[in-house]
Design an enzyme around this catalytic site. Structure first.
Site, PDB file in Angstrom:
ATOM      1  N   HIS A 293     -46.437  21.302  -4.430  1.00  0.00           N
ATOM      2  CA  HIS A 293     -45.497  20.542  -5.124  1.00  0.00           C
ATOM      3  C   HIS A 293     -45.490  21.418  -6.576  1.00  0.00           C
ATOM      4  O   HIS A 293     -46.544  21.715  -6.979  1.00  0.00           O
ATOM      5  CB  HIS A 293     -45.765  19.280  -5.466  1.00  0.00           C
ATOM      6  CG  HIS A 293     -44.683  18.476  -6.275  1.00  0.00           C
ATOM      7  ND1 HIS A 293     -43.476  18.502  -5.972  1.00  0.00           N
ATOM      8  CD2 HIS A 293     -44.634  18.046  -7.442  1.00  0.00           C
ATOM      9  CE1 HIS A 293     -42.605  17.724  -6.560  1.00  0.00           C
ATOM     10  NE2 HIS A 293     -43.269  17.434  -7.638  1.00  0.00           N
TER      11      HIS A 293
ATOM     12  N   CYS B 223     -30.587  -8.174 -24.842  1.00  0.00           N
ATOM     13  CA  CYS B 223     -31.466  -9.420 -24.525  1.00  0.00           C
ATOM     14  C   CYS B 223     -31.880  -9.055 -23.061  1.00  0.00           C
ATOM     15  O   CYS B 223     -31.507  -7.922 -22.507  1.00  0.00           O
ATOM     16  CB  CYS B 223     -30.492 -10.591 -24.448  1.00  0.00           C
ATOM     17  SG  CYS B 223     -29.702 -10.854 -26.095  1.00  0.00           S
ATOM     18  N   MET B 224     -32.562  -9.746 -22.459  1.00  0.00           N
ATOM     19  CA  MET B 224     -33.342  -9.809 -21.241  1.00  0.00           C
ATOM     20  C   MET B 224     -32.389  -9.723 -20.131  1.00  0.00           C
ATOM     21  O   MET B 224     -32.318  -8.861 -19.073  1.00  0.00           O
ATOM     22  CB  MET B 224     -34.086 -10.771 -20.598  1.00  0.00           C
ATOM     23  CG  MET B 224     -34.921 -10.631 -19.525  1.00  0.00           C
ATOM     24  SD  MET B 224     -36.275 -11.980 -19.082  1.00  0.00           S
ATOM     25  CE  MET B 224     -37.459 -11.957 -20.313  1.00  0.00           C
ATOM     26  N   ASP B 225     -31.271 -10.835 -20.240  1.00  0.00           N
ATOM     27  CA  ASP B 225     -30.190 -10.921 -19.133  1.00  0.00           C
ATOM     28  C   ASP B 225     -28.713 -10.279 -19.622  1.00  0.00           C
ATOM     29  O   ASP B 225     -27.838 -10.453 -18.780  1.00  0.00           O
ATOM     30  CB  ASP B 225     -30.269 -12.092 -18.909  1.00  0.00           C
ATOM     31  CG  ASP B 225     -31.711 -12.732 -18.656  1.00  0.00           C
ATOM     32  OD1 ASP B 225     -32.490 -12.105 -17.421  1.00  0.00           O
ATOM     33  OD2 ASP B 225     -32.096 -13.749 -19.123  1.00  0.00           O
TER      34      ASP B 225
ATOM     35  N   TYR C  49     -30.857 -11.472 -31.162  1.00  0.00           N
ATOM     36  CA  TYR C  49     -32.051 -11.624 -31.776  1.00  0.00           C
ATOM     37  C   TYR C  49     -32.187 -10.621 -32.979  1.00  0.00           C
ATOM     38  O   TYR C  49     -31.838  -9.530 -33.047  1.00  0.00           O
ATOM     39  CB  TYR C  49     -33.205 -11.025 -30.725  1.00  0.00           C
ATOM     40  CG  TYR C  49     -33.246 -12.166 -29.598  1.00  0.00           C
ATOM     41  CD1 TYR C  49     -33.589 -13.449 -29.588  1.00  0.00           C
ATOM     42  CD2 TYR C  49     -32.889 -11.713 -28.210  1.00  0.00           C
ATOM     43  CE1 TYR C  49     -33.610 -14.466 -28.584  1.00  0.00           C
ATOM     44  CE2 TYR C  49     -32.909 -12.684 -26.940  1.00  0.00           C
ATOM     45  CZ  TYR C  49     -33.228 -13.918 -27.418  1.00  0.00           C
ATOM     46  OH  TYR C  49     -33.283 -14.656 -26.169  1.00  0.00           O
TER      47      TYR C  49
ATOM     48  N   ARG D 264     -52.762  17.258  -9.170  1.00  0.00           N
ATOM     49  CA  ARG D 264     -52.650  15.789  -9.039  1.00  0.00           C
ATOM     50  C   ARG D 264     -53.410  15.496  -7.677  1.00  0.00           C
ATOM     51  O   ARG D 264     -54.479  14.856  -7.990  1.00  0.00           O
ATOM     52  CB  ARG D 264     -51.190  15.480  -8.786  1.00  0.00           C
ATOM     53  CG  ARG D 264     -50.843  13.997  -8.892  1.00  0.00           C
ATOM     54  CD  ARG D 264     -49.194  13.679  -9.177  1.00  0.00           C
ATOM     55  NE  ARG D 264     -48.437  14.467  -8.163  1.00  0.00           N
ATOM     56  CZ  ARG D 264     -47.023  14.356  -8.298  1.00  0.00           C
ATOM     57  NH1 ARG D 264     -46.482  13.714  -9.043  1.00  0.00           N
ATOM     58  NH2 ARG D 264     -46.550  14.933  -7.268  1.00  0.00           N
TER      59      ARG D 264
ATOM     60  N   LYS E   4     -37.914   7.707  -2.117  1.00  0.00           N
ATOM     61  CA  LYS E   4     -38.894   6.966  -2.587  1.00  0.00           C
ATOM     62  C   LYS E   4     -38.399   6.053  -3.899  1.00  0.00           C
ATOM     63  O   LYS E   4     -37.311   6.424  -4.489  1.00  0.00           O
ATOM     64  CB  LYS E   4     -40.020   7.799  -3.101  1.00  0.00           C
ATOM     65  CG  LYS E   4     -39.598   8.696  -4.270  1.00  0.00           C
ATOM     66  CD  LYS E   4     -41.035   9.647  -4.465  1.00  0.00           C
ATOM     67  CE  LYS E   4     -40.687  10.732  -5.705  1.00  0.00           C
ATOM     68  NZ  LYS E   4     -41.803  11.420  -6.026  1.00  0.00           N
TER      69      LYS E   4
ATOM     70  N   ARG F 247     -37.609  19.479   0.280  1.00  0.00           N
ATOM     71  CA  ARG F 247     -37.428  18.139  -0.179  1.00  0.00           C
ATOM     72  C   ARG F 247     -36.402  17.940  -1.255  1.00  0.00           C
ATOM     73  O   ARG F 247     -36.607  18.160  -2.298  1.00  0.00           O
ATOM     74  CB  ARG F 247     -38.872  17.761  -0.629  1.00  0.00           C
ATOM     75  CG  ARG F 247     -40.063  18.035   0.354  1.00  0.00           C
ATOM     76  CD  ARG F 247     -41.320  17.582   0.010  1.00  0.00           C
ATOM     77  NE  ARG F 247     -41.725  17.939  -1.236  1.00  0.00           N
ATOM     78  CZ  ARG F 247     -42.300  19.150  -1.511  1.00  0.00           C
ATOM     79  NH1 ARG F 247     -42.792  20.046  -0.370  1.00  0.00           N
ATOM     80  NH2 ARG F 247     -42.790  19.555  -2.767  1.00  0.00           N
TER      81      ARG F 247
END
Length: 370
Positions: free
Chosen positions: A166, A311-313, A265, A137, A43, A219
């Site tokens: 679980h 930064c973002m990138d 920044y 849950r 997952k 699992r």
């Protein structure tokens, strides 16, 4: 793998994943408790490692895959013919497609079964029933609910192939809570008219700690990728876990920055003298969280810190005059004996390795290596 012109890449070791599976299987065989059903949990894009890459590496070693959602299962079905279990609650409207693509769904509640029986009673759906033994849950939690569920099932074409629960605290040193969950599970099993063919309770932590709870299968999630489920479990591992992920990029630019100059920044880093600053094409949109300023990377066997605001990138690191554009930068992995691990990141972020791995974005190119 899609074509990528960006040098920020994640390499997933096929041999590491295979050995992680084989090592735990061998351990169970030595305990005279062979694992009959090995669920590889892929997952969240294979815990951030790349679902396709993980499936290709593990498919020959397992006999069941597990995901969280129907959407993940439909994506996974394009990669494998093995059975697929959706561990989480699925919309009742997804039942016809689940049947068409041979996807096993989880019964999360009696109410879900009522709705399913009203809408799609004749679909030959395969199900695993979830029992709530303390996680609180999803799942059925009383004998009366189980009896009601089987009354509803008589009016359908559904097959209860499995039953599971679980564990909430199997990764903690104190085991009494986990033992109590097993006691409740056993008590609830008495309400089944017959035992399903696949009974499973163990997540990675329980698999590593409690061979006596193997039932019909395990699992295997985070430890499939070579990572311990918790710091405590790491201290008592019965087998060797081999990390599967290496995350690298390349130096994009070297800048000579004069003394008392601000970086990135907000000017959160100021040079103390003439300093060499390398720019890397990876940022928080890739999963390099802003709180990782100060975290080290490795170039040619030496460690260098991330400086300034991420930064973002992109981000910047403090290097020396010996570093050049195009040098390989290891953010997670080993280079010339030096290592930076996922756990190093999780410790810096005061979180868990699960969150670090699943935060890596899809725009990081994944590739399967030997």
């Amino acid at each position: 793998m899609m074509t990528s012109y960006r040098p920020t890449r994640m390499s997933i070791s096929r041999s590491a994943i295979v050995q992680n599976i084989q090592n735990i299987k061998r351990y169970y065989e030595e305990q005279n408790r062979p694992i009959r059903h090995f669920f590889a949990v892929v997952k969240a894009n294979g815990y951030g490692h790349g679902m396709e890459e993980v499936v290709r590496a593990s498919e020959s070693e397992v006999n069941y895959f597990a995901v969280a959602t129907v959407d993940e299962a439909l994506r996974l079905r394009k990669m494998t013919k093995l059975p697929i279990l959706v561990l989480g609650p699925s919309p009742v409207e997804s039942i016809p497609e689940a049947v068409t693509h041979q996807i096993t769904l989880t019964v999360p509640s009696v109410e879900w079964l009522v709705e399913a029986e009203n809408q799609y009673p004749r679909e030959p759906l395969i199900l695993h029933m979830k029992l709530n033994t303390g996680m609180n849950r999803i799942g059925l939690q009383t004998g009366e609910e189980i009896e009601r569920a089987f009354q509803l099932l008589r009016n359908t074409a559904y097959e209860i192939e499995g039953v599971f629960t679980h564990f909430a605290r199997a990764d903690e040193e104190e085991r009494s809570w986990t033992d109590e969950q097993v006691r409740i599970f056993e008590e609830l099993l008495q309400y089944f008219p017959e035992r399903p063919s696949i009974v499973h309770v163990s997540n990675s932590a329980a698999t590593l700690r409690f061979p006596e709870y193997v039932y019909d299968g395990v699992r295997y999630g985070i430890s499939l990728y070579g990572l311990p489920p918790s710091p405590y479990v790491e201290t008592i591992l019965p087998i060797r876990l081999i990390k599967a992920m290496t995350l690298t990029t390349e130096v994009a630019k070297i800048t000579k920055v004069p003394s008392q100059s601000q970086i990135s920044y907000g000017g959160t880093y100021e040079t103390k003298k003439l300093e060499y600053v390398a720019t890397l094409p990876i940022g928080y949109a890739d999963g390099l969280r802003r709180q990782l300023t100060g975290q080290q990377v490795i170039i040619k066997g030496s460690k260098y810190p991330i400086i300034g605001t991420i930064c973002m990138d992109q981000c910047m690191i403090l290097v020396n005059e010996n570093i050049s554009v195009g040098e390989i930068v290891t953010l997670i992995g080993i280079d010339k004996g030096e290592e930076i691990s996922v756990n190093d990141w999780s410790n810096s972020l005061n979180t868990i390795n699960y969150e670090v791995c699943t935060s890596f974005s899809a725009r990081i190119s994944r590739e399967l290596s030997q």
